[in-house]
Design a protein around this motif. Sequence first.
Motif, mmCIF file in Angstrom:
data_model
loop_
_atom_site.group_PDB
_atom_site.id
_atom_site.type_symbol
_atom_site.label_atom_id
_atom_site.label_comp_id
_atom_site.label_asym_id
_atom_site.label_seq_id
_atom_site.Cartn_x
_atom_site.Cartn_y
_atom_site.Cartn_z
ATOM 1 N N LEU A 106 47.478 43.028 50.074
ATOM 2 C CA LEU A 106 47.013 44.307 49.540
ATOM 3 C C LEU A 106 45.693 44.128 48.820
ATOM 4 C CD1 LEU A 106 50.280 45.946 48.157
ATOM 5 C CD2 LEU A 106 48.963 46.598 50.185
ATOM 6 N N LEU A 107 45.550 43.010 48.122
ATOM 7 C CA LEU A 107 44.331 42.775 47.360
ATOM 8 C C LEU A 107 43.150 42.543 48.279
ATOM 9 C CD1 LEU A 107 45.568 40.432 44.518
ATOM 10 C CD2 LEU A 107 44.734 42.770 44.289
ATOM 11 N N LEU A 196 47.986 35.141 40.565
ATOM 12 C CA LEU A 196 48.390 36.541 40.656
ATOM 13 C C LEU A 196 48.743 37.116 39.274
ATOM 14 C CD1 LEU A 196 50.538 36.719 43.894
ATOM 15 C CD2 LEU A 196 48.160 37.337 43.549
ATOM 16 N N PHE A 197 48.980 36.237 38.310
ATOM 17 C CA PHE A 197 49.263 36.738 36.965
ATOM 18 C C PHE A 197 47.933 37.094 36.307
ATOM 19 C CE2 PHE A 197 52.921 34.354 38.107
ATOM 20 C CZ PHE A 197 53.989 34.999 37.489
ATOM 21 N N GLY A 198 47.657 38.380 36.262
ATOM 22 C CA GLY A 198 46.375 38.736 35.698
ATOM 23 C C GLY A 198 46.198 40.232 35.648
ATOM 24 N N VAL A 199 44.976 40.640 35.363
ATOM 25 C CA VAL A 199 44.672 42.058 35.284
ATOM 26 C C VAL A 199 44.021 42.464 36.596
ATOM 27 C CG1 VAL A 199 43.418 43.820 34.004
ATOM 28 C CG2 VAL A 199 44.281 41.789 32.825
ATOM 29 N N SER A 200 44.547 43.550 37.172
ATOM 30 C CA SER A 200 44.070 43.956 38.498
ATOM 31 C C SER A 200 43.005 45.051 38.374
ATOM 32 C CB SER A 200 45.260 44.448 39.322
ATOM 33 O OG SER A 200 44.805 45.129 40.445
ATOM 34 N N THR A 209 40.461 43.067 42.826
ATOM 35 C CA THR A 209 40.485 41.685 42.330
ATOM 36 C C THR A 209 41.488 41.563 41.200
ATOM 37 O OG1 THR A 209 38.568 42.357 41.087
ATOM 38 C CG2 THR A 209 38.216 40.708 42.819
ATOM 39 N N ILE A 210 41.944 40.344 41.038
ATOM 40 C CA ILE A 210 42.803 40.060 39.890
ATOM 41 C C ILE A 210 42.067 39.053 39.028
ATOM 42 C CG2 ILE A 210 44.877 38.851 39.163
ATOM 43 C CD1 ILE A 210 46.402 40.142 41.326
ATOM 44 N N LEU A 282 34.728 37.796 32.562
ATOM 45 C CA LEU A 282 35.008 38.455 33.831
ATOM 46 C C LEU A 282 35.318 39.928 33.620
ATOM 47 C CD1 LEU A 282 37.149 35.669 35.511
ATOM 48 C CD2 LEU A 282 34.915 36.493 36.295
ATOM 49 N N ILE A 283 36.026 40.210 32.530
ATOM 50 C CA ILE A 283 36.327 41.606 32.222
ATOM 51 C C ILE A 283 35.018 42.368 31.994
ATOM 52 C CG2 ILE A 283 37.230 43.156 30.429
ATOM 53 C CD1 ILE A 283 39.588 42.114 31.685
#
Lengths: 336, 117
Positions: A106-107, A196-200, A209-210, A282-283
Amino acid sequence: MEVVKRYIHAVTQKLPEQQRADIEKELYGLIEDMVEERVQGGEITQNDVEEVLLELGNPSDLADKYRGSKRYLIGPELFPTYLFVLKIALAAIAIATTVAFVIETLLDPAQIQSELTSYISSIISGFFQGFAWVTIIFFLVDYKGINKSKLGMDSWKLSDLPPLPNQQARIKMSEPIVSITFTIILLVLLTFSIDLFGVSFTRDISIRTIIPIFDGEVFHRFLPFIWIVFAISILSDIMKIIAGRWSIKLITFDIVAIVLHFVLAVFMFADSSIWNPHFMQLIAETDLILNDSDALQTIQTVWSYATQGILSIIGVILGIQLITTIIKYFKIRDFS
Amino acid sequence: MDIKETINGLTQEMRRGTIIIGVLSQLSEPQYGYSLVSILEEKGINIDPGTMYPLLRRLEKQELLESKWDTNETRPRKYYMLSPTGKEVYRQLCLEWQMMTVSLDSLIRGGTDDGSS
């Protein structure tokens, strides 16, 4: 004669070292006696010897008789439970890898081909891993003789009668099954898909992106400890399935497992290098909040509290588990 | 299933329990494995050597038998003999056996008396 030597070797190689020489000597004598009786003083031929050996039968059967028991990796008493847990484990691994695959696809739909390849390879290696670990755990359980008798249910008491539905001592089967399933799913995700543990974020319609919360490399260093602690928790669930009811020993084991989880969590999250050092950067780079300094500020604050935050959350969860387990302990103690 | 097979299986099961008492009965004198097989065979009890040898070992481990290697003959042989414990166990087993035969006899005779034959 060589065939006799080979036969005797085939029997004795499966027997304990200290009995081998004696049994070897004894079998030589026996075979000679049997051959002699067969030829009645005549010439001994290869054929006579072979017939005697055939009469003695399969060497591994003979070795079994000498040993007095058959050898198992997992004995017949535990085998049904083993199959049961194995099915749960394999199903959980399949679910976890599939979930990871779906999220990744999906990503980044463009990469589906390489994602599919890695999905297939990780599901295969996951099955082998799961099979190996469950088998090893059960082998140890069987080898160490952790069965009903060792779990403190050896001497039969009236209180051991099947409990009534409202009795506290009974373990609901769903409990350990759900626990094993989640442990394995988490295990697979932490091992193979920590990113995959992160902010999408959705940059545009096609690309998502995550931003990972953790520093993958540092996290990987903790993996062996995670595996050990998770294996202990799976072991405790398996013992619950085998026993079917709470006992003091099971509860003690459970408490140890909870404490170990907490120790691991402290050990991991006290080390600030586990967090992704580029997270804030990154944010800030993402288009979404580029010009919104307030939002950025908020995230900054939240992020800086993350370390203590996650530890407190884990602490609270484990604390609740610990308390309920200790309460169980006192309830069980009153029963027995 | 073939009725003969069933009978065979059940007979074997019955025999299995009697083998030990048969072996113990012949061991007030020292014997080695194969001589015991022959003696019992003569008396109508068949045990194959592959069962006898491990059984002797097991009984020795249970301290019912004592063993000694005899190396004076042409080939070395391990001789087994009843230990003091073994003698006592054998005596008790004989009593049990007699009681069992009496009970079973009366059961079997009782059965025919009921007119089941």
